[in-house]
Design an enzyme around this catalytic site. Structure first.
Site, PDB file in Angstrom:
ATOM      1  CG  ASP A   3      -8.355  -4.404  -2.915  1.00 27.38           C
ATOM      2  OD1 ASP A   3      -9.567  -4.202  -2.800  1.00 27.38           O
ATOM      3  OD2 ASP A   3      -7.537  -3.534  -3.229  1.00 27.38           O
ATOM      4  CG  HIS A  19      -2.081   0.920   1.061  1.00 34.50           C
ATOM      5  ND1 HIS A  19      -2.019   2.246   1.387  1.00 34.50           N
ATOM      6  CD2 HIS A  19      -3.307   0.694   0.557  1.00 34.50           C
ATOM      7  CE1 HIS A  19      -3.190   2.797   1.094  1.00 34.50           C
ATOM      8  NE2 HIS A  19      -3.987   1.891   0.585  1.00 34.50           N
TER       9      HIS A  19
END
Ligand SMILES: CC(C)(COP(=O)(O)OP(=O)(O)OC[C@H]1O[C@@H](n2cnc3c(N)ncnc32)[C@H](O)[C@@H]1OP(=O)(O)O)[C@@H](O)C(=O)NCCC(=O)NCCS
Length: 378
Positions: free
Chosen positions: A315, A264
């Site tokens: 996700d 991320h």
């Protein structure tokens, strides 16, 4: 790309402050995410997606009467003009559902009763219509491509419940609806992520909320952003069994493969939403007597942390949670849209309420003083 470095340029805009917002805060060192100051875990566990959407749009949680009114309006606004379904029917059968939902919003804009207005009050009404219709359009879009009849939205259901009802043609059980609802809350908003930022750039030209949403969906579609949840599930299915996982992931890293659902830009100690979603996904697996995907996930997470110091993002667990709930893989990113339109519209309104066009600058590295050669001499 140039190897030159420039003092005021950060590739990928990493670390660049591009605005001021009161909507959500990522506290990366503490791996926490708050919407309007409230921990997203509390919203997911104790609240609902409807309360979350209200909070994002209005800045504070609704009281009982406000929530009941908000839900009533969302229910009433779920229906979609028949023309939108005609547009979706005209698309090739292999159209990805992300392209369907992007197209649906584009076609929907002129049907909005506030089409020609861009003031705050009109935009709040538009935001509710945009949020209300998302689940109906994604689920009925899926039915259209499968040759199934359209199902009328049910105004008495939650956003999650209505989506699952149209998708499957039957009402979801309470547990499944709650898991879906919590995942929508987790996906609803995330600061200046690529698609929300793109949405703000669009409305900063004084363009409208629908254009912002269409821009956002186009940006969300890519596998480095929202599309990662679909890619992560394809990867888990390719691995197949926990016994294959370690070799698979080590080979992938040796071959410099990007492992979707990991890493991320902001969270370097783990994505707060992933912790919550992993708990949910494992719980679904246990209830269904299928812990295989959770076991594969554990192995991938261990190796990714050891080898790359990377944690899963939301996700990754969302992918196998949705898979266990029987949701078709290419609807995972459209589900993200159902949630994120609440963030997009809140950001669009915040941008328009205090607007200055977003127009950065670029370092030119091209040629100079190039003579114009007449076409006959080229
Ligand atoms: C999310 C993402 C786009 C962030 O990108 P970023 O901030 O530019 O991070 P970087 O690409 O600079 O990553 C830093 C390093 O980690 C590596 N890395 C990051 N994510 C990786 C992943 N998922 N798999 C393998 N390596 C990864 C990069 O290759 C880079 O290594 P290097 O320094 O040896 O080149 C990136 O982590 C990624 O592509 N993840 C997979 C897609 C995904 O899950 N997206 C959803 C995000 S919520």
């Amino acid at each position: 790309m140039s190897a030159t470095t420039y003092p005021n340029y950060s590739p990928g805009l990493e670390g660049v402050v591009a605005g001021v917002s009161t909507i959500s805060q990522i506290d990366a060192p503490r791996s926490s995410l708050t919407y309007r100051g409230i921990d997203v875990h509390d919203l997911a566990e104790k609240g609902s997606f409807e309360e979350t959407s209200y909070l994002l749009l209005h800045g504070k949680l609704p009281n009982a009467a406000q929530l009941s009114e908000f839900k009533k309006t969302l229910g009433e606004e779920r229906e979609v003009p028949a023309a939108i379904y005609d547009v979706l029917r005209a698309l090739p059968k292999n159209t990805h559902p992300m392209d369907m939902i992007r197209t649906a919003y584009s076609a929907l804009a002129p049907f909005d009763p506030d089409y020609t207005r861009n003031d705050h009050d009109a935009n709040m009404r538009k935001a509710i219509r945009i949020i209300a219709k998302a689940g109906t359009m994604v689920a009925n879009g899926h039915r259209i491509r499968k040759g199934l009849d359209i199902v009328k939205p049910d105004p008495s259901l939650s956003t999650a419940g209505n989506f699952l009802y149209i998708l499957n043609g039957t009402k979801a059980d309470e547990y499944t609806e709650k898991v879906m609802d919590a995942s929508l809350t987790l996906y609803a908003e995330h600061g200046f992520n690529a698609s929300t930022f793109a949405n703000r750039v669009t409305v900063s030209t004084l363009s409208d909320l629908y254009s912002g949403v269409v821009t956002g969906i186009g940006t969300l579609r890519g596998p480095l952003h929202g599309g990662a949840n679909e890619e992560a599930m394809h990867m888990i299915l390719e691995i197949g069994e926990p016994s294959n996982a370690e070799k698979w992931i080590r080979d992938a890293l040796a071959n410099k493969k990007k492992v979707m659902g990991f890493g991320h830009r902001e969270y370097k100690n783990g994505d707060s939403r992933a912790f919550y979603m992993t708990k949910q996904a494992k719980d679904i697996g246990r209830r269904m007597g299928n812990t295989k995907y959770g076991d594969i996930a554990d192995i991938l997470e261990k190796v990714m942390l050891e080898e790359k110091n990377l944690y899963p993002n939301v996700d990754f667990p969302a992918a196998y949670a949705y898979y266990l709930l029987g949701i078709p893989i290419d609807l995972y990113t459209p589900i993200f849209v159902i949630a994120r339109v609440s963030g997009y519209t809140a950001h669009a309104i915040e941008q328009l309420d205090n607007n200055r066009i977003i127009r950065p600058t670029v370092i030119y590295e091209g040629l100079n003083n190039v003579p114009f050669i007449p076409i006959s001499e080229r």
